[in-house]
Scaffold this active site. Structure first.
Site, PDB file in Angstrom:
ATOM      1  N   SER A   1       0.802  -1.227   0.000  1.00 24.96           N
ATOM      2  CA  SER A   1       0.000   0.000   0.000  1.00 24.96           C
ATOM      3  C   SER A   1       0.836   1.279   0.000  1.00 24.96           C
ATOM      4  O   SER A   1       0.291   2.367  -0.120  1.00 24.96           O
ATOM      5  CB  SER A   1      -0.949   0.023   1.204  1.00 24.96           C
ATOM      6  OG  SER A   1      -0.225   0.134   2.409  1.00 24.96           O
TER       7      SER A   1
ATOM      8  N   LYS B   1      -6.285   3.674   8.783  1.00 26.07           N
ATOM      9  CA  LYS B   1      -5.291   4.564   8.203  1.00 26.07           C
ATOM     10  C   LYS B   1      -5.768   6.017   8.208  1.00 26.07           C
ATOM     11  O   LYS B   1      -5.003   6.940   8.509  1.00 26.07           O
ATOM     12  CB  LYS B   1      -4.980   4.122   6.762  1.00 26.07           C
ATOM     13  CG  LYS B   1      -4.256   2.779   6.677  1.00 26.07           C
ATOM     14  CD  LYS B   1      -4.064   2.357   5.228  1.00 26.07           C
ATOM     15  CE  LYS B   1      -3.328   1.025   5.135  1.00 26.07           C
ATOM     16  NZ  LYS B   1      -3.152   0.569   3.753  1.00 26.07           N
TER      17      LYS B   1
END
Length: 792
Positions: free
Chosen positions: A671, A714
């Protein structure tokens, strides 16, 4: 009077004057001395050795005082001599002379100091009576010796007779032999005899108690056998009242038919056993376990959905998904009457309230709550129990928990299910498969019980920090509910509604005038904690209140108001800055977003360019997947160099170093692809990246931004760190439903589909490049597409 006689050493015995003894001799010197003496005057001197370990003693190994004795008779047999000897006088050895095979010595008779005072008479009478008392307590002594002691004797003779009959050590006997004062000898004997009588009394008392116990046990055994015979003649059930009581308890337990039949069979076996049979105790314990289990006891669930919702909201702030799932379960149970209990798994970082929520669920359902921690368990028997063949066998933790709850439908929490281990003793997680499967746990089999127990009414709740360590077969049986980290606003409300009241009460400040202002709470959250949960936040508040409690205990009565400016006095220097972002925009540095087991985190991607040969260096303890992301980003930029206005020759003459700070922490996952690409382009083009912007997403060799997981965690981490703009792949737009409203208000979200869109938003100015209309120039040899991961 002096005379010369053969000397015979004795290892551990003494011949007292006026006493008869039978001795056995086997050493060559002793045999020679006996033979020589027996052929002449038959008189020898017996002397005690100082150490019994010496086999061939010299004169220096012998005491100076011995006993002059006469050999009455002698019998030879198998190289040994048995001799009957009589002690005559105490003698002192003056000198030794060695003959051919033995020693002779010049000895002198010792005169004894003897009187007939009333004290001596009293001592003699007391000594005689005490010896008779010792015999009554069971002292072993020859009958002739006893008769001699009881007859008329002089004080000297009496003392020697008693001394020979006492159980004394050789050194103590030698001490008595060397006593020439008869009065002192009598006093010493009275003391030694009193000590021996005390020992005899204790021995008799112990023997008496042992005998009583034995007789009581034998008597009970005989009476039980007679009772069995009488009951058999009367046609009554064997076993008496105890067996009848067990049978009655089995009937009251309302067990299933097969279980009841097994229990009665065991009771009959117990009734036919002797109570001293060790197996009787094992069978009795087994029957007690069967009786004590709640086979038919069920807590009536109070289904009031509005009340249950009120309880859940009262105990926990937020967590809407979990609360919704519990209320749905209650609604279905209210309508359907009965349904299989769900197997829930609360997965999330530490400190977010997974365990405490289980207690609230039990309270909202009106059921008992049982918690078992599985952390560190490596033995399958901890779950299924031990077989009855093992000494000290017990059921497993599940059955033990059911027994402790007293009901067959408790809320059963299996804490830390992700930390179950496995070794040579078995795999506990495999044993959990049956218990946590609604299709199988109607007949859960414990090794100890050996009969099925219905667990279908139990509401199992498991907790875990990580799902990766849970075996796939077990994870498939769990309904997983994810717990994300708390936002700043959620933490503030949790402190206000729950933690303040709890800590004030714990520190004895409930009725005191203590106020922690809202600004102070926000200050602690921002500057002293950096976590997904609230556990460390609670510790910080506890630290503040401990220091306040000291002031109150020292006598301060005025109202104490703790403001934000006072926090550093209580907690010391701030641990975290208000924002983790950089002070200014940097070239070659971007901000990425990462997922960890403790929630979300932000991470910085740093790129440095140096003259070289085009090598790529990766540091920061990166995993294989993250290294591949770096290589893919470099390959993409090289293939798009013209597109971004980067000369081709730069790559051949430049070494690239990609570093992710906090090198002690392992990092992995795809990611960070977009963040790595952005940092590389920034380094090559010398255009800074916006410091208030964070991004996450996987990058392909064609520059596409692919979907990633852990969006909520996140995004919350980015908000906590002070980022104002977040870039996400377009496929992740659906995940915005999970993002808290507070974050949506404070942060601007942009959804991108390729690297060009990312660079347009992330760099401080537009790229001065020759843009082609075709975006996917890329490498024509093929397209690499890694599967998106939800745990990167």
């Amino acid at each position: 009077m002096q005379r010369t006689v053969p000397v015979i050493p004795i290892r551990d015995g003494i011949i007292f004057p006026n006493t008869d003894s039978v001795l056995t001799f086997g050493r060559p010197k002793s045999l020679a001395a006996l033979e020589s003496s027996y052929e002449h005057e038959r008189v020898v001197c017996f002397v005690l050795q100082k150490s019994s370990r010496v086999n061939d003693p010299e004169p220096s190994d012998l005491f100076e005082i011995g006993t002059l004795s006469r050999i009455e008779r002698m019998i030879r047999a198998d190289g040994e001599i048995n001799a009957q000897v009589r002690g005559l006088h105490r003698v002192k050895i003056l000198s030794y002379e060695k003959q051919d095979t033995f020693f002779v010595a010049q000895v002198e008779e010792i005169e004894e100091i003897e009187d007939t005072s009333p004290e001596v008479v009293a001592l003699c009478n007391h000594l005689t009576n005490e010896f008779r008392r010792a015999m009554n307590f069971g002292k072993s002594a020859d009958f002739l010796v006893f008769m001699n002691i009881m007859s008329e004797n002089s004080p000297s003779e009496l003392s020697d007779l008693v001394a020979s009959a006492l159980d004394l050590k050789p050194v103590e006997r030698q001490e008595l032999l060397e006593m020439t004062n008869v009065t002192e000898r009598l006093k010493k004997l009275v003391e030694l005899l009193a000590k021996e009588i005390r020992v005899l009394e204790l021995e008799k008392r112990i023997a008496s108690k042992t005998q009583e116990r034995f007789e009581k046990g034998a008597r009970e055994a005989i009476l039980r056998e007679r009772l069995k015979t009488i009951e058999k003649e009367l046609g009554e059930e064997e076993g008496g009242s105890e067996i009848k009581e067990l049978m009655q308890k089995i009937k009251e337990a309302k067990m299933p038919e097969d279980v009841e039949e097994k229990a009665k069979k065991e009771v009959k076996k117990l009734g036919q056993m002797n109570q001293f049979n060790p197996e009787a105790g094992y069978i009795r314990n087994y029957i007690d376990w069967l009786i004590s289990l709640p086979w038919s006891v069920e807590t009536k669930t109070e289904i009031d959905i509005s009340k249950a919702e009120e309880i859940l909201n009262e105990d926990h702030y937020g967590l809407p998904k979990v609360k919704e799932r519990i209320l749905e379960y209650l609604a279905v149970q209210k309508l359907a009457g009965k349904m299989k209990s769900p197997i829930l798994c609360f997965a999330g970082p530490p400190g977010v309230g997974k365990t405490s929520l289980g207690k609230s669920i039990a309270r909202s359902l009106g059921r008992k709550f049982i918690r078992v921690s599985l952390g560190g368990i490596r033995d399958e028997a901890e779950i299924r129990g031990h077989r009855r063949t093992y000494v000290g066998a017990l059921p497993g933790r599940i059955i033990q928990g059911i027994k402790d709850s007293g009901t067959k439908n408790p809320v059963f929490m299996l804490d830390e299910i992700d930390k179950v281990g496995a070794d040579f003793r078995g795999d506990p997680s495999s044993a959990l498969l049956e218990a946590l499967d609604p299709e199988q746990n109607t007949d859960f089999s414990d090794h100890y019980l050996e009969v099925p127990f219905d667990l279908s009414n139990v509401m199992f709740i498991t907790t875990a920090n990580l799902l990766d360590t849970i075996p796939p077969a077990l994870r498939d049986r769990l309904e997983i509910i994810q717990f994300a980290g708390y936002t700043h606003d959620e933490k503030f409300h949790i402190v206000k509604q729950f933690l303040l009241k709890k800590q004030l009460e714990m520190h004895g400040l409930k009725d005191k005038k203590v106020v922690l202002t809202d600004d102070a709470i926000n200050f602690i959250i921002n500057h002293y904690t950096r976590e997904a949960g609230v556990r460390n936040l609670e510790r910080r508040i506890a630290t503040v209140f401990r220091k306040v409690a000291r002031k109150v205990a020292e006598g301060k009565r005025a109202k104490i108001v703790i403001a934000a400016k006072d926090i550093q006095k209580y907690l010391g220097p701030i641990k975290h800055s208000a924002s983790e972002i950089e002070k200014k925009d940097q070239i070659g540095q971007s901000t990425g977003l990462a997922w960890t087991e403790a929630g979300g985190e932000i991470l910085f991607i740093e790129v440095a360019l140096m003259p070289g040969k085009g090598s790529l260096t990766l540091t920061g303890q990166l995993g294989d997947v993250m290294k591949e992301s770096c290589q893919a980003a470099v390959s993409y930029i090289r293939s798009q160099a013209d597109h971004y206005g980067i000369p081709d020759k730069v790559f051949q003459k430049t070494d690239i170093h990609v570093h992710v700070p906090e090198g002690a922490v392992p990092k992995d996952g795809p990611s960070a692809g977009l963040a790595i690409t952005t940092a590389l382009v920034s380094a090559f083009t010398k255009i800074p990246v916006k410091r208030t912007l964070g991004m996450t997403g996987e990058v392909t060799l064609r520059g596409r931004a692919l979907e990633i997981g852990g969006v909520k965690e996140k995004v919350i981490a980015a908000h906590r760190a002070g980022l104002k703009t977040i870039l996400l792949p377009k496929e992740n737009k659906k995940d915005m439903e999970e993002v808290p409203e507070e974050v949506l208000k404070d942060v601007e979200f942009n959804f991108v589909s390729n690297v060009d869109e990312v660079l347009d938003l992330a760099l401080t100015k537009k790229l001065q490049s020759i843009r082609t209309k075709k975006q996917d120039i890329g490498i024509r040899s093929g397209k690499i597409a890694l599967h998106p991961t939800k745990a990167d």
